[in-house]
Design a protein around this motif. Structure first.
Motif, PDB file in Angstrom:
ATOM      1  N   LEU A 195       0.643  80.393  25.841  1.00 33.58           N
ATOM      2  CA  LEU A 195      -0.214  80.037  26.973  1.00 33.58           C
ATOM      3  C   LEU A 195       0.324  80.647  28.268  1.00 33.58           C
ATOM      4  N   ILE A 196       1.631  80.604  28.459  1.00 30.81           N
ATOM      5  CA  ILE A 196       2.237  81.201  29.663  1.00 30.81           C
ATOM      6  C   ILE A 196       1.911  82.688  29.736  1.00 30.81           C
ATOM      7  N   MET A 197       2.019  83.395  28.615  1.00 24.27           N
ATOM      8  CA  MET A 197       1.709  84.833  28.596  1.00 24.27           C
ATOM      9  C   MET A 197       0.294  85.090  29.076  1.00 24.27           C
ATOM     10  N   MET A 198      -0.655  84.297  28.593  1.00 31.18           N
ATOM     11  CA  MET A 198      -2.047  84.496  28.975  1.00 31.18           C
ATOM     12  C   MET A 198      -2.293  84.118  30.431  1.00 31.18           C
ATOM     13  N   GLN A 199      -1.665  83.054  30.885  1.00 27.30           N
ATOM     14  CA  GLN A 199      -1.800  82.662  32.293  1.00 27.30           C
ATOM     15  C   GLN A 199      -1.261  83.758  33.208  1.00 27.30           C
ATOM     16  N   MET A 200      -0.171  84.392  32.788  1.00 29.02           N
ATOM     17  CA  MET A 200       0.395  85.479  33.584  1.00 29.02           C
ATOM     18  C   MET A 200      -0.550  86.679  33.621  1.00 29.02           C
ATOM     19  N   HIS A 201      -1.115  87.033  32.467  1.00 31.05           N
ATOM     20  CA  HIS A 201      -2.047  88.166  32.407  1.00 31.05           C
ATOM     21  C   HIS A 201      -3.267  87.933  33.301  1.00 31.05           C
ATOM     22  N   LEU A 202      -3.689  86.686  33.411  1.00 34.60           N
ATOM     23  CA  LEU A 202      -4.866  86.345  34.220  1.00 34.60           C
ATOM     24  C   LEU A 202      -4.507  85.993  35.664  1.00 34.60           C
ATOM     25  N   LYS A 203      -3.245  86.171  36.035  1.00 32.89           N
ATOM     26  CA  LYS A 203      -2.740  85.867  37.380  1.00 32.89           C
ATOM     27  C   LYS A 203      -2.906  84.395  37.745  1.00 32.89           C
ATOM     28  N   LYS A 204      -2.856  83.536  36.748  1.00 32.80           N
ATOM     29  CA  LYS A 204      -2.861  82.090  36.994  1.00 32.80           C
ATOM     30  C   LYS A 204      -1.408  81.639  37.171  1.00 32.80           C
ATOM     31  N   TYR A 205      -0.789  82.138  38.231  1.00 29.15           N
ATOM     32  CA  TYR A 205       0.660  81.970  38.394  1.00 29.15           C
ATOM     33  C   TYR A 205       1.078  80.518  38.611  1.00 29.15           C
ATOM     34  N   ASP A 206       0.296  79.765  39.377  1.00 18.11           N
ATOM     35  CA  ASP A 206       0.628  78.351  39.588  1.00 18.11           C
ATOM     36  C   ASP A 206       0.549  77.581  38.270  1.00 18.11           C
ATOM     37  N   ASP A 207      -0.490  77.875  37.493  1.00 20.87           N
ATOM     38  CA  ASP A 207      -0.632  77.224  36.182  1.00 20.87           C
ATOM     39  C   ASP A 207       0.517  77.623  35.261  1.00 20.87           C
ATOM     40  N   ALA A 208       0.903  78.894  35.326  1.00 20.41           N
ATOM     41  CA  ALA A 208       1.997  79.379  34.474  1.00 20.41           C
ATOM     42  C   ALA A 208       3.301  78.652  34.793  1.00 20.41           C
ATOM     43  N   LEU A 209       3.559  78.428  36.077  1.00 24.68           N
ATOM     44  CA  LEU A 209       4.792  77.737  36.461  1.00 24.68           C
ATOM     45  C   LEU A 209       4.783  76.283  35.976  1.00 24.68           C
ATOM     46  N   ILE A 210       3.621  75.646  36.020  1.00 25.40           N
ATOM     47  CA  ILE A 210       3.495  74.276  35.492  1.00 25.40           C
ATOM     48  C   ILE A 210       3.795  74.265  33.998  1.00 25.40           C
ATOM     49  N   THR A 211       3.261  75.258  33.273  1.00 20.15           N
ATOM     50  CA  THR A 211       3.495  75.335  31.827  1.00 20.15           C
ATOM     51  C   THR A 211       4.962  75.635  31.521  1.00 20.15           C
ATOM     52  N   ILE A 212       5.590  76.465  32.358  1.00 19.17           N
ATOM     53  CA  ILE A 212       7.025  76.748  32.186  1.00 19.17           C
ATOM     54  C   ILE A 212       7.828  75.453  32.323  1.00 19.17           C
ATOM     55  N   ARG A 213       7.501  74.645  33.319  1.00 24.38           N
ATOM     56  CA  ARG A 213       8.207  73.372  33.497  1.00 24.38           C
ATOM     57  C   ARG A 213       7.988  72.454  32.293  1.00 24.38           C
ATOM     58  N   LYS A 214       6.791  72.500  31.756  1.00 17.61           N
ATOM     59  CA  LYS A 214       6.495  71.695  30.566  1.00 17.61           C
ATOM     60  C   LYS A 214       7.343  72.163  29.387  1.00 17.61           C
ATOM     61  N   LEU A 215       7.459  73.496  29.233  1.00 18.42           N
ATOM     62  CA  LEU A 215       8.276  74.069  28.156  1.00 18.42           C
ATOM     63  C   LEU A 215       9.743  73.648  28.312  1.00 18.42           C
ATOM     64  N   GLU A 216      10.229  73.705  29.542  1.00 15.43           N
ATOM     65  CA  GLU A 216      11.636  73.366  29.793  1.00 15.43           C
ATOM     66  C   GLU A 216      11.952  71.905  29.476  1.00 15.43           C
ATOM     67  N   ASN A 217      10.937  71.064  29.484  1.00 12.91           N
ATOM     68  CA  ASN A 217      11.142  69.632  29.249  1.00 12.91           C
ATOM     69  C   ASN A 217      10.772  69.179  27.839  1.00 12.91           C
ATOM     70  N   VAL A 218      10.506  70.136  26.955  1.00 17.27           N
ATOM     71  CA  VAL A 218      10.229  69.779  25.557  1.00 17.27           C
ATOM     72  C   VAL A 218      11.493  69.177  24.940  1.00 17.27           C
ATOM     73  N   PRO A 219      11.420  68.006  24.330  1.00 20.24           N
ATOM     74  CA  PRO A 219      12.607  67.420  23.685  1.00 20.24           C
ATOM     75  C   PRO A 219      13.123  68.336  22.573  1.00 20.24           C
ATOM     76  N   ALA A 220      14.422  68.593  22.575  1.00 17.96           N
ATOM     77  CA  ALA A 220      15.028  69.467  21.563  1.00 17.96           C
ATOM     78  C   ALA A 220      16.032  68.672  20.742  1.00 17.96           C
ATOM     79  N   LYS A 221      15.907  68.753  19.421  1.00 15.18           N
ATOM     80  CA  LYS A 221      16.756  67.959  18.531  1.00 15.18           C
ATOM     81  C   LYS A 221      18.056  68.675  18.157  1.00 15.18           C
ATOM     82  N   SER A 222      18.156  69.949  18.478  1.00 10.39           N
ATOM     83  CA  SER A 222      19.348  70.717  18.095  1.00 10.39           C
ATOM     84  C   SER A 222      19.732  71.674  19.216  1.00 10.39           C
ATOM     85  N   ARG A 223      20.962  72.176  19.157  1.00 11.13           N
ATOM     86  CA  ARG A 223      21.423  73.147  20.147  1.00 11.13           C
ATOM     87  C   ARG A 223      20.620  74.444  20.034  1.00 11.13           C
TER      88      ARG A 223
END
Length: 288
Positions: free
Chosen positions: A56-84
């Motif tokens: 989704l971030i890739m497509m938002q970037m291609h469409l210049k939806k930069y604010d939306d892309a940054l929101i999605t990046i923050r969402k990605l960074e906060n995904v719970p991770a069970k392993s290193r």
């Protein structure tokens, strides 16, 4: 599920065909599907969720939806991770996307700040990194430093790539573009002696590859021959305009256009022709 597979297949088809609007719609649908899963199931599908967010971030970037892309990046960074390992994937994809976003929007100082914040984690996760992602971060960091006029730091990051063991063809594009950027960086710094040896090194590497892009040959010829015209009275603007025209002509070729996306040579040349900051021109284009 079959429904998820359907949307994934259509996303990849749209992405391959360059249909960014359709790709965005399918990627958005896949994210919605993942987020509709119960939390317990989503925790078992961490990697899948990270992948669809990245799409989704890739497509938002291609469409210049930069604010939306940054929101999605923050969402990605906060995904719970069970392993290193999952944490490393989350970290590297988030950082690759965020630094790329700041590069294309001209927010170079903000990008450099983000790199500095991430350096401790970059060292911590390096052994777990997909090598291409690690090299991409080095490339983006070099680009950001260049855009901010911090040329010595730009060269430092670029050297991480140039001196990296050439062990895989999947990173050949980054190695090649790094060779060209190295010439541009030394050119900007007026390092004439280093530039001469850098040109020879770039020629050896690129010709050994047995596939020289038109834009690579054009930049090499500019550095070796045409750049001397910059010292002649009244020739500076004309010399840069000539190079800009040649690159614009090359960009009509789909393969050359794809290669030219690694660095905004046109905006760099426009900054020289118009005597304006590179960052200013990049920011203007990001808003249009």
């Amino acid at each position: 599920t079959a429904h998820a597979l359907f949307h994934s297949i259509h996303f990849h088809h749209a992405f391959t065909m360059g249909d960014n609007q359709a790709g965005w719609a399918y990627a958005l649908k896949r994210v919605s599907m993942e987020e509709s899963c119960p939390m317990a199931l989503r925790r078992e599908r961490t990697r899948e969720y990270i992948v669809v967010l990245n799409n989704l971030i890739m497509m938002q970037m291609h469409l210049k939806k930069y604010d939306d892309a940054l929101i999605t990046i923050r969402k990605l960074e906060n995904v719970p991770a069970k392993s290193r390992e999952a944490s490393a994937i989350r970290f590297f994809l988030g950082l690759v996307n965020e630094t790329h976003l700041y590069s294309v929007t001209g927010d170079f100082e903000k990008g450099i700040q983000r790199i500095r914040q991430a350096e401790t984690h970059l060292s911590y996760y390096r052994n777990l990194a997909n090598k291409r992602r690690y090299v991409l971060i080095c490339y983006n960091a070099a680009y950001l430093c260049f855009g901010a006029g911090q040329y010595p730091d730009a060269i430092k990051w670029l050297n991480h790539i140039i001196h990296w063991p050439k062990e895989t063809e999947t990173m050949e594009d980054l190695y090649c573009h790094s060779q060209i950027l190295n010439l541009i960086f030394h050119f900007e710094m007026g390092n004439d002696r280093l530039l001469e040896s850098a040109v020879k090194s770039a020629y050896r590497y690129l010709y050994k590859r047995e596939r020289l892009y038109g834009f690579e040959n054009t930049i090499l010829n500019f550095i070796r021959k045409d750049s001397a015209n910059l010292l002649l009275p009244g020739m500076r603007k004309q010399t840069f305009e000539k190079l800009r025209g040649e690159l614009i002509q090359l960009s009509h070729d789909p393969q050359e256009k794809k290669a030219l996306q690694y660095f905004d040579f046109i905006s760099w040349l426009e900054s020289k022709i118009e005597n304006r900051p590179f960052a200013e021109i990049v920011r203007e284009k990001a808003r249009t």
